[in-house]
Motif scaffolding. Sequence first.
Motif, PDB file in Angstrom:
ATOM      1  N   TRP A 311       0.829  -1.214   0.000  1.00  0.00           N
ATOM      2  CA  TRP A 311       0.000   0.000   0.000  1.00  0.00           C
ATOM      3  C   TRP A 311       0.860   1.259   0.000  1.00  0.00           C
ATOM      4  CZ3 TRP A 311      -3.964  -1.633   4.352  1.00  0.00           C
ATOM      5  CH2 TRP A 311      -4.836  -2.595   3.819  1.00  0.00           C
ATOM      6  N   LEU A 312       1.952   1.207   0.739  1.00  0.00           N
ATOM      7  CA  LEU A 312       2.831   2.369   0.859  1.00  0.00           C
ATOM      8  C   LEU A 312       3.965   2.354  -0.154  1.00  0.00           C
ATOM      9  CD1 LEU A 312       3.096   2.494   4.777  1.00  0.00           C
ATOM     10  CD2 LEU A 312       1.642   3.893   3.306  1.00  0.00           C
ATOM     11  N   GLY A 313       4.058   1.301  -0.972  1.00  0.00           N
ATOM     12  CA  GLY A 313       5.139   1.217  -1.958  1.00  0.00           C
ATOM     13  C   GLY A 313       6.496   1.042  -1.308  1.00  0.00           C
ATOM     14  N   ARG A 314       6.583   0.145  -0.309  1.00  0.00           N
ATOM     15  CA  ARG A 314       7.823  -0.036   0.437  1.00  0.00           C
ATOM     16  C   ARG A 314       8.159  -1.517   0.584  1.00  0.00           C
ATOM     17  NH1 ARG A 314       7.590   4.556  -0.555  1.00  0.00           N
ATOM     18  NH2 ARG A 314       8.152   6.364   0.735  1.00  0.00           N
ATOM     19  N   GLN A 315       9.408  -1.805   0.950  1.00  0.00           N
ATOM     20  CA  GLN A 315       9.894  -3.138   1.279  1.00  0.00           C
ATOM     21  C   GLN A 315      10.838  -3.026   2.462  1.00  0.00           C
ATOM     22  OE1 GLN A 315      11.703  -4.470  -2.424  1.00  0.00           O
ATOM     23  NE2 GLN A 315       9.823  -5.503  -3.085  1.00  0.00           N
ATOM     24  N   SER A 316      11.221  -4.169   3.042  1.00  0.00           N
ATOM     25  CA  SER A 316      12.182  -4.220   4.143  1.00  0.00           C
ATOM     26  C   SER A 316      13.276  -5.215   3.784  1.00  0.00           C
ATOM     27  CB  SER A 316      11.510  -4.632   5.453  1.00  0.00           C
ATOM     28  OG  SER A 316      10.511  -3.696   5.833  1.00  0.00           O
ATOM     29  N   LEU A 317      14.523  -4.861   4.117  1.00  0.00           N
ATOM     30  CA  LEU A 317      15.671  -5.719   3.813  1.00  0.00           C
ATOM     31  C   LEU A 317      16.421  -6.010   5.110  1.00  0.00           C
ATOM     32  CD1 LEU A 317      17.409  -7.101   1.635  1.00  0.00           C
ATOM     33  CD2 LEU A 317      18.707  -4.973   1.440  1.00  0.00           C
ATOM     34  N   GLU A 318      16.592  -7.315   5.405  1.00  0.00           N
ATOM     35  CA  GLU A 318      17.294  -7.747   6.613  1.00  0.00           C
ATOM     36  C   GLU A 318      18.425  -8.692   6.233  1.00  0.00           C
ATOM     37  OE1 GLU A 318      14.378  -9.690   8.960  1.00  0.00           O
ATOM     38  OE2 GLU A 318      13.114  -7.905   9.213  1.00  0.00           O
ATOM     39  N   VAL A 319      19.386  -8.833   7.150  1.00  0.00           N
ATOM     40  CA  VAL A 319      20.503  -9.743   6.931  1.00  0.00           C
ATOM     41  C   VAL A 319      20.720 -10.580   8.186  1.00  0.00           C
ATOM     42  CG1 VAL A 319      21.669  -8.231   5.272  1.00  0.00           C
ATOM     43  CG2 VAL A 319      22.201  -8.021   7.707  1.00  0.00           C
ATOM     44  N   ASP A 320      21.315 -11.741   8.002  1.00  0.00           N
ATOM     45  CA  ASP A 320      21.779 -12.576   9.108  1.00  0.00           C
ATOM     46  C   ASP A 320      23.294 -12.470   9.162  1.00  0.00           C
ATOM     47  OD1 ASP A 320      19.175 -13.402   9.424  1.00  0.00           O
ATOM     48  OD2 ASP A 320      19.433 -15.208   8.219  1.00  0.00           O
ATOM     49  N   THR A 321      23.819 -12.122  10.332  1.00  0.00           N
ATOM     50  CA  THR A 321      25.267 -12.034  10.498  1.00  0.00           C
ATOM     51  C   THR A 321      25.731 -13.088  11.481  1.00  0.00           C
ATOM     52  OG1 THR A 321      24.932 -10.321  12.189  1.00  0.00           O
ATOM     53  CG2 THR A 321      25.428  -9.585   9.956  1.00  0.00           C
ATOM     54  N   ALA A 322      26.966 -13.526  11.311  1.00  0.00           N
ATOM     55  CA  ALA A 322      27.538 -14.559  12.179  1.00  0.00           C
ATOM     56  C   ALA A 322      28.044 -13.901  13.449  1.00  0.00           C
ATOM     57  CB  ALA A 322      28.669 -15.290  11.465  1.00  0.00           C
ATOM     58  N   VAL A 323      27.194 -13.849  14.464  1.00  0.00           N
ATOM     59  CA  VAL A 323      27.577 -13.290  15.765  1.00  0.00           C
ATOM     60  C   VAL A 323      27.146 -14.255  16.841  1.00  0.00           C
ATOM     61  CG1 VAL A 323      27.417 -10.912  14.978  1.00  0.00           C
ATOM     62  CG2 VAL A 323      25.419 -12.004  15.981  1.00  0.00           C
ATOM     63  N   ALA A 324      27.588 -13.971  18.057  1.00  0.00           N
ATOM     64  CA  ALA A 324      27.271 -14.845  19.188  1.00  0.00           C
ATOM     65  C   ALA A 324      25.771 -14.892  19.421  1.00  0.00           C
ATOM     66  CB  ALA A 324      27.981 -14.347  20.449  1.00  0.00           C
ATOM     67  N   GLU A 325      25.267 -16.087  19.744  1.00  0.00           N
ATOM     68  CA  GLU A 325      23.858 -16.274  20.060  1.00  0.00           C
ATOM     69  C   GLU A 325      23.655 -16.045  21.557  1.00  0.00           C
ATOM     70  OE1 GLU A 325      21.333 -16.928  18.217  1.00  0.00           O
ATOM     71  OE2 GLU A 325      22.176 -17.458  16.280  1.00  0.00           O
ATOM     72  N   ASP A 326      23.031 -14.955  21.904  1.00  0.00           N
ATOM     73  CA  ASP A 326      22.732 -14.695  23.306  1.00  0.00           C
ATOM     74  C   ASP A 326      21.507 -13.814  23.387  1.00  0.00           C
ATOM     75  OD1 ASP A 326      23.723 -12.309  22.471  1.00  0.00           O
ATOM     76  OD2 ASP A 326      24.976 -11.940  24.213  1.00  0.00           O
ATOM     77  N   HIS A 327      21.168 -13.429  24.611  1.00  0.00           N
ATOM     78  CA  HIS A 327      19.948 -12.665  24.806  1.00  0.00           C
ATOM     79  C   HIS A 327      20.069 -11.257  24.261  1.00  0.00           C
ATOM     80  CE1 HIS A 327      22.534 -11.670  28.227  1.00  0.00           C
ATOM     81  NE2 HIS A 327      21.855 -10.555  28.335  1.00  0.00           N
ATOM     82  N   ASN A 328      21.255 -10.797  23.889  1.00  0.00           N
ATOM     83  CA  ASN A 328      21.436  -9.466  23.324  1.00  0.00           C
ATOM     84  C   ASN A 328      21.653  -9.513  21.822  1.00  0.00           C
ATOM     85  OD1 ASN A 328      21.258  -7.706  25.607  1.00  0.00           O
ATOM     86  ND2 ASN A 328      23.183  -8.560  26.327  1.00  0.00           N
TER      87      ASN A 328
END
Length: 507
Positions: A311-328
């Motif tokens: 409707w707004l003519g938009r998209q979102s772009l995300e990436v996965d990076t190799a970082v530590a898996e934790d609560h932060n």
Amino acid sequence: MTEPRQPEPVAATAPEAGVADAEHRLHPMSWLFVLVAQLRQFIVPLVALLVFGQGDRNGLWPMIGVAVLALLSLWQYFTYRYGMVDDALVVRSGLLERSLRVIPFARIHNVALKQTLLHRLFGVAEVRLESAGGNKPEAEMRVLKLDDALALERLVRQRGRAPDAGVAVAAADGDAVLLQMSLGEVLRLGLVSNRGLILVAAAFGGISQFNAELLPDLFERWGDMLFGWAGEHQFGVVEFALAAVTLVLLVELMLCLLSIALALLQFYGFRLSEHGRRLTVERGLLARWRTSASRRRIQAWTLREGVRHRWLGRQSLEVDTAVAEDHNRHRALREVAPIATPAQCTGLIEYLLPRAQWTALDWRQLPAGSWWRLWLPSWPWVLAATAVLTWNGGSWGPLVLAWLPWSAYKARRRTARAAWALGDEVVAVREGWLRRHWRFAEIDKLQALQLSRNPIDRRCGTATVWLDTAGAGTMAPPLRVRFLPLAEAEALYARLSQELARRPLRW
């Protein structure tokens, strides 16, 4: 592309030999921020002791606990040191029980800087240096002066660079801005994100943990009040329908306003920039986050497009990076473009993945007859819901069966859009109808391949190829090619296996 150069091992005795740069301390007020972080963890038992222990000596225990935490915070400030040795960061801590950590800069995959409102008042920042593995960051510094934190980030960015053989990497004098979100774009992000609904659901879950009867009682009281008011005004079917629509619109409006407020707090002033081959994201209104990661640490990409996006003519772009898996983990580089025009997202992909030839990929659709495979999972829960409602509600139960034609139509539309593509450097899948996504990764970044067949696949002569990458988030869609004819799936699996065997794995 060749494998990045591995850092030379650094002897633990190097700091004693005088090779290290001058050692640095934390900011003089770091003890206050450590104390606040520790109090946050113990606030519930401290408040319980303070409230329920009044009138006797138990009321002194909270003050003793705070004093102990304050002493521990001061102890950390006086015993924590960091310095540089060649291509490594050296961190010392402890006095009675000493700890020495030597962290090569090439091992640091992500540098995250956080500034809460309190940090900004004191002109300091919390720094986290993260790697691809482990449950904890390589180093966490609470807190440094902002200038010192930015200087450490620049040092990691410069000394941690591992260019490919034969390719000269020129360090730019300043950051090149790739994307900057205006206030209007942040407001659009709030409209499409539905973050308010997630927050409300989390609040309901938290309340239910403390008092399971509170929410049912509130809903029952509100229902009695609303239906009682409607009965007094002698509402008919039309009035009830209008009231229901009005209530839904009001709830939706409140959720949108909450989502916009959260988007302003988290993404105000969003800026994506590049320095050399390192990407940096800055965002936040009251609390500011600054996180950076090398482009070679990006493992997979996700391009999203929901109904409100279109409707707004938009998209979102995300990436996965190799970082530590934790609560932060939420501090890691993830949103490359939280919201942008399709042209901007395509431009970012082509700039950051120039060899992928994103716009020239040859997309291959899934077999049209496989739509019923997406429709089949709807049957069990629809039949179960119909049986339960028929048992309890009589003639209203069979109305649930009206969902089956809609789910069949939706399955056909999803199958018509589903496709996959394999280029020289990238493998990609496309799925979804109302909520669409494109999931893709460089072939060099694939960690594992799997060819799977369930009983339905064996009956239909099909298979699914699963592609695994490092750093995939829990909310990221899977990278898989479903419902392929067996011969085609085996050919895809064999080709990818050959490509992975002849190419070095890149992180």
